[in-house]
Design an enzyme around this catalytic site. Structure first.
Site, short mmCIF file in Angstrom:
data_model
loop_
_atom_site.label_atom_id
_atom_site.label_comp_id
_atom_site.label_asym_id
_atom_site.label_seq_id
_atom_site.Cartn_x
_atom_site.Cartn_y
_atom_site.Cartn_z
N ARG A 9 0.84 -1.20 0.00
CA ARG A 9 0.00 0.00 0.00
C ARG A 9 0.87 1.26 0.00
O ARG A 9 1.94 1.29 0.62
CB ARG A 9 -0.87 -0.02 1.25
CG ARG A 9 -1.77 1.20 1.47
CD ARG A 9 -2.85 1.29 0.44
NE ARG A 9 -3.99 2.09 0.91
CZ ARG A 9 -4.88 2.63 0.10
NH1 ARG A 9 -4.75 2.50 -1.21
NH2 ARG A 9 -5.91 3.30 0.58
N THR A 45 -9.45 0.73 -9.86
CA THR A 45 -8.43 -0.21 -9.42
C THR A 45 -8.36 -1.30 -10.47
O THR A 45 -9.10 -1.27 -11.45
CB THR A 45 -8.83 -0.79 -8.03
OG1 THR A 45 -9.07 0.29 -7.13
CG2 THR A 45 -7.78 -1.67 -7.43
N THR A 77 -3.65 -0.51 -7.50
CA THR A 77 -4.41 0.68 -7.86
C THR A 77 -3.53 1.92 -7.91
O THR A 77 -2.43 1.93 -7.36
CB THR A 77 -5.54 0.91 -6.83
OG1 THR A 77 -6.34 2.01 -7.21
CG2 THR A 77 -4.96 1.17 -5.45
N GLU A 115 -5.76 4.65 -7.46
CA GLU A 115 -6.94 5.26 -6.87
C GLU A 115 -7.97 5.68 -7.93
O GLU A 115 -8.68 4.83 -8.44
CB GLU A 115 -6.58 6.44 -5.96
CG GLU A 115 -7.78 7.10 -5.27
CD GLU A 115 -8.68 6.15 -4.48
OE1 GLU A 115 -9.80 6.55 -4.16
OE2 GLU A 115 -8.28 5.00 -4.19
N GLU A 139 -3.58 8.28 -3.96
CA GLU A 139 -4.07 7.38 -2.93
C GLU A 139 -4.26 8.04 -1.58
O GLU A 139 -5.07 7.58 -0.76
CB GLU A 139 -3.08 6.20 -2.79
CG GLU A 139 -3.72 4.94 -2.28
CD GLU A 139 -4.75 4.43 -3.26
OE1 GLU A 139 -5.92 4.32 -2.86
OE2 GLU A 139 -4.41 4.11 -4.40
N ASP A 174 -7.54 8.79 0.14
CA ASP A 174 -8.27 7.79 0.92
C ASP A 174 -8.26 8.10 2.41
O ASP A 174 -9.01 7.50 3.18
CB ASP A 174 -7.68 6.39 0.69
CG ASP A 174 -8.37 5.66 -0.45
OD1 ASP A 174 -9.27 6.24 -1.07
OD2 ASP A 174 -7.99 4.51 -0.73
N SER A 220 -7.82 1.17 3.05
CA SER A 220 -8.18 0.73 1.70
C SER A 220 -9.42 -0.15 1.76
O SER A 220 -9.78 -0.68 2.82
CB SER A 220 -7.02 -0.05 1.08
OG SER A 220 -7.41 -0.68 -0.12
N SER A 221 -10.06 -0.29 0.61
CA SER A 221 -11.20 -1.21 0.47
C SER A 221 -10.84 -2.44 -0.35
O SER A 221 -11.71 -3.28 -0.59
CB SER A 221 -12.38 -0.50 -0.19
OG SER A 221 -12.81 0.60 0.58
N GLY A 273 -13.06 -0.97 -7.78
CA GLY A 273 -14.31 -0.27 -7.53
C GLY A 273 -14.38 0.55 -6.27
O GLY A 273 -15.48 0.80 -5.77
#
Length: 832
Positions: free
Chosen positions: A114, A411, A429, A431, A450, A453, A473-474, A495
């Protein structure tokens, strides 16, 4: 960047140079122009599978699998190719999360790459004059650009679990960037979405626009700057990205964005430094796991909220018999469970290095049972409040308000499985579609946005900006194992925050509702993220089904699409099924290494070779004739392609066939004496089986299929011992075991001396077979009594691990990996 070195997942892997061209040429072939590749949403077969958002990328992964790479090698190749063909979704300018199942260990692990906030970042970085900076201004700025992690993640994955070098796995993407690909409608529309931003930056315009205009679908796109970047990474390793010339270019782009002359956009610089890049490290960490209806569902732990939120929602849903419910009832309960899980996610989940995340509590069945009590026949008022998981956890977490709802974002996700059973589920990703919109001049990739987020609130207890912190993050790459620890399916999606609801719904469709993975992916979707309204695609929102949900109190807003899933399912018959979207966002790309299993090529003969690729007994998978019935038969992987084939011996002459078919030999040579006992093995661990001949107790080892003197001569055992060849310790080198009655003396190197292991197994009169029966890289034993086989998967005395019957009592038996899946099975030879 990691200094840890572990044994690769596939022992004794043959690493082949990736010299075969990626299949992208041919419009027209005479001119060498790239051609558009067909998209197939589903592919079923054997020996490996790849599912991604793009056919060029899937082809790159398939190329690596066919060259002997494992799932990790192929996943890096796919992600690098996606950086060429889908540069607005994910690239080396961003970060990601990788979930890996190792067939070697039977365990799941994860790699967090990340993006990270730079050291100079302040909690109020997104606040000006007491108000949040508008999102678009935050996005298109240096403020939003986190320290990229994808390259470090590649390096960690390859070093610890791969079998190929970074240079080798990047080779297909280098060719793709140099030679070009045919742009599709998605490429055109995504460029159009970013046109005004790209025009404002000299680097972005030069990289992604054609004289300031959008390239049209059907045009050929190259990216020579990115090809050069990938070459630098292959030649110099990740240090060039984090400490060398690329690092310098990233810092310059972040702190001095390359605005075009005349651009009126206000672009705030960032505060990234070379020290921030040099200090970045990808992190290997434990996955999340929930037991769902007897299956183990693995996901990504914080700073991703994907594993915890999907896992909590599944734990809540486990209290309902979804398989016996109507579609309306399933969607209602799924929406309610999702809203509850999102409330808890928004309240508690952040970077665990900065926040006390009550992960144990969030994933506990007791907490889920408590939350489930809130679900009734009517929708709860949104936003639902967060629960308190701390009584199920050892931590001391602080909750915040639960109503934060994030947008869709952009992503990319890929899923890979190899013939040895390893699986990778990888989401990465930059973002937004196009990230920050700012490309690194001369290097061909966009930097992420990013850090948007993070919450703008500097006092947010879970997800406020902070130096060195990774934003929540998701992303939810997921792997599902059965109760024996074997893979069932792996999948994920892009998404933004809708990733979580998309992955949850695919899991419910596949695991609860009996849909195949392709059906589970294609089904219409609903997303409830604890906002005032849920979102749903047209087959739900615009139908009686949507009206029924509204009657229960749900607010349903229509959206065009939710998610863009790719995955791989493991079918009961041993086939792999790669699956992608059939329609959403133009459809994805699913490919398998070998689409069809070779069945009998003609009516099964009375005599010949009968091969079985499993331990189930029954009919042979392949039958054919080769050689004369008086020939001595030898089994080996003569060409190192991972598939065992057949050689027949007449005296001192050998006739090698590299395919399982009738017909003439492909190679002939002479070695040894006519009365030698011949043994087949990979004596030097190079991936190619060759010969040893035995005279009494002397072994003359040959590491090539040629005449001439032996390469190694050694003495071991007694002249009348029965000799077995195998890789007893899994180091990639075959050596000897001698058998005296029911006692085995195992030797792990080509020298004399005492045995390394001595044990008894079976009966003195048994026929003994050596093979890697479970594909763990270590050869063990089976004994045969008549037509019954007693398999042992370890070098020990005691009962068999498995007993199976196959063939006829008078058959000759041969052990080999006939289909190259990493597991040895049986071949029979029946002579007149």
């Amino acid at each position: 960047m990691s200094q840890l070195v572990r044994r690769p997942i596939r022992p004794a892997t043959l690493i082949l140079p990736l010299t075969a061209a990626l299949v992208v040429a041919g419009v027209p072939a005479a001119q060498g122009a790239p051609e558009a590749l067909d998209r197939e949403a589903t592919a079923t077969g054997y020996d490996g599978a790849v599912a991604s958002l793009d056919p060029y990328a899937s082809a790159a992964g398939l190329e690596v699998l066919r060259a002997g790479g494992n799932a990790v090698d192929a996943a890096v190749a796919v992600s690098a190719a996606l950086g060429v063909t889908r540069p607005y979704d994910g690239s080396i300018g961003g970060g990601g999360f990788l979930v890996l199942y190792s067939a070697d260990t039977g365990e799941v692990t994860t790699i967090d790459s990340r993006e990270e906030a730079w050291a100079a970042m302040e909690p109020d970085v997104f606040i000006e004059d007491g108000e949040p900076i508008p999102f678009l201004e935050r996005r298109v700025s240096g403020l939003s650009q986190g320290v990229p992690g994808v390259v470090a993640g590649w390096d960690l994955a390859l070093e610890e679990y791969g079998t190929m070098s970074l240079e080798e796995v990047l080779a297909p993407a280098v060719r793709l960037a140099d030679d070009g690909f045919v742009a599709d409608d998605q490429y055109q529309s995504r460029t159009e979405d970013n046109l005004e931003i790209f025009r404002d930056f000299t680097s972005s315009s030069a990289t992604f626009l054609d004289d300031g205009e959008v390239p049209q679908a059907g045009s050929v796109i190259t990216n020579e700057d990115l090809a050069r970047t990938y070459r630098l990474l292959g030649e110099q390793g990740p240090s060039v990205f984090y400490e060398g010339e690329i690092a310098e270019a990233i810092v310059e782009t972040n702190t001095n964005p390359p605005l075009a002359d005349g651009a009126e956009r206000e672009v705030r610089p960032g505060g990234m430094t070379l020290a921030d890049l040099a200090g970045y490290a990808a992190v290997e960490q434990e996955p999340t796991m929930v037991d769902y209806r007897g299956l183990e569902v693995y996901g990504m732990a914080p700073p991703s909220s994907g594993g915890s939120t999907v896992g909590e929602a599944l734990n809540i849903l486990e209290g309902f018999d979804l398989g016996d419910m109507s579609e309306e009832e399933v969607l209602h309960r799924m929406a309610e469970a999702s809203a509850l899980a999102f409330a808890d996610r928004n309240a508690y989940v952040g970077d665990p290095d900065f926040v006390d995340v009550p992960l144990t509590g969030l994933l506990s069945q007791g907490f889920a049972d408590e939350r489930r009590e809130l679900i009734g026949p009517e929708a709860q008022e949104r936003p639902v409040p967060a629960g308190d998981p701390t009584e199920y956890d050892d931590g001391d977490a602080e909750a915040t308000q639960a109503g934060s709802v994030e947008g869709h974002g952009s992503t990319t996700h890929l899923t890979v499985a190899d013939k040895w059973g390893n699986v990778v589920s990888f989401t990465f990703t930059i973002e937004q579609i196009g990230g920050s919109g700012i490309a690194v001049p001369g290097y061909g990739f966009l930097l992420n946005n990013e850090l948007t987020d993070f919450e703008t609130d500097p006092d947010h207890p879970a997800n406020a900006p902070a130096p060195g912190k990774r934003p929540r993050s998701s992303m939810a790459p997921t792997i599902v194992l059965d109760d024996d620890g074997e893979p069932v399916a792996a999948f994920g999606s892009p998404g933004g925050a809708t990733i979580i609801t998309t992955v949850l719904q695919v899991a419910v469709n596949h695991l609860d509702l009996g849909m195949s993975l392709p059906e589970a992916i294609a089904a219409p979707r609903l997303s409830s993220r604890n906002g005032a309204a849920s979102e749903a695609e047209a087959p739900i929102a615009g139908t009686a089904l949507g009206d029924a949900l509204r009657a229960r109190g749900h607010t349903i807003n229509p959206v065009e699409t939710l998610g863009n899933v790719t995955g791989v399912a493991f079918l009961p018959d041993g086939r792999l099924q790669a699956a992608a979207e059939p329609e959403r966002s133009g459809g994805g790309s699913a490919m398998v290494v070998r689409p069809e299993q070779p069945g009998p090529q003609r009516p099964e003969p009375e005599y010949g070779f009968f091969l079985s690729n499993g331990w189930a007994g029954g009919k042979a998978d392949l039958a054919f004739a080769y050689g004369r019935h008086t020939d001595e038969v030898l089994i080996g992987d003569w060409d190192g392609d991972g598939t065992d084939t057949i050689t027949v011996r007449r005296g001192a002459r050998y006739y090698v066939s590299n395919s399982l078919r009738s017909g003439p030999a492909e190679r002939e040579f002479v070695y040894g004496r006519p009365d030698d006992v011949v043994l087949v093995g990979d004596w030097d661990g190079d991936g190619t089986d060759t010969l040893a001949v035995r005279r009494g107790r002397s072994y003359h080892v040959k590491n090539s299929l040629t005449g001439g003197p032996a390469d190694v001569v050694t003495d071991y055992g007694r002249p009348d011992d029965v000799v077995l060849v195998g890789d007893w310790d899994g180091d990639g080198n075959d050596t000897f075991t001698v058998r005296r009655g029911a006692t085995y003396h195992v030797k792990n190197d080509l020298r004399g001396g005492v045995a390394d292991t001595v044990f008894a197994y079976g009966r003195a009169g048994d026929v003994t077979l050596a093979g890697d029966w479970d594909g763990n890289g270590t050869d063990t034993l089976a004994v045969r009594r008549g037509r019954v086989y007693h398999l042992a998967n370890s070098l020990r005395s005691g009962p068999a691990d498995r007993v199976v019957a196959y063939g006829r009592e008078g058959d000759e038996v041969y052990v080999g990996d006939w289909d190259g899946n990493g597991t040895d099975t049986l071949g029979l030879r029946r002579t007149p």
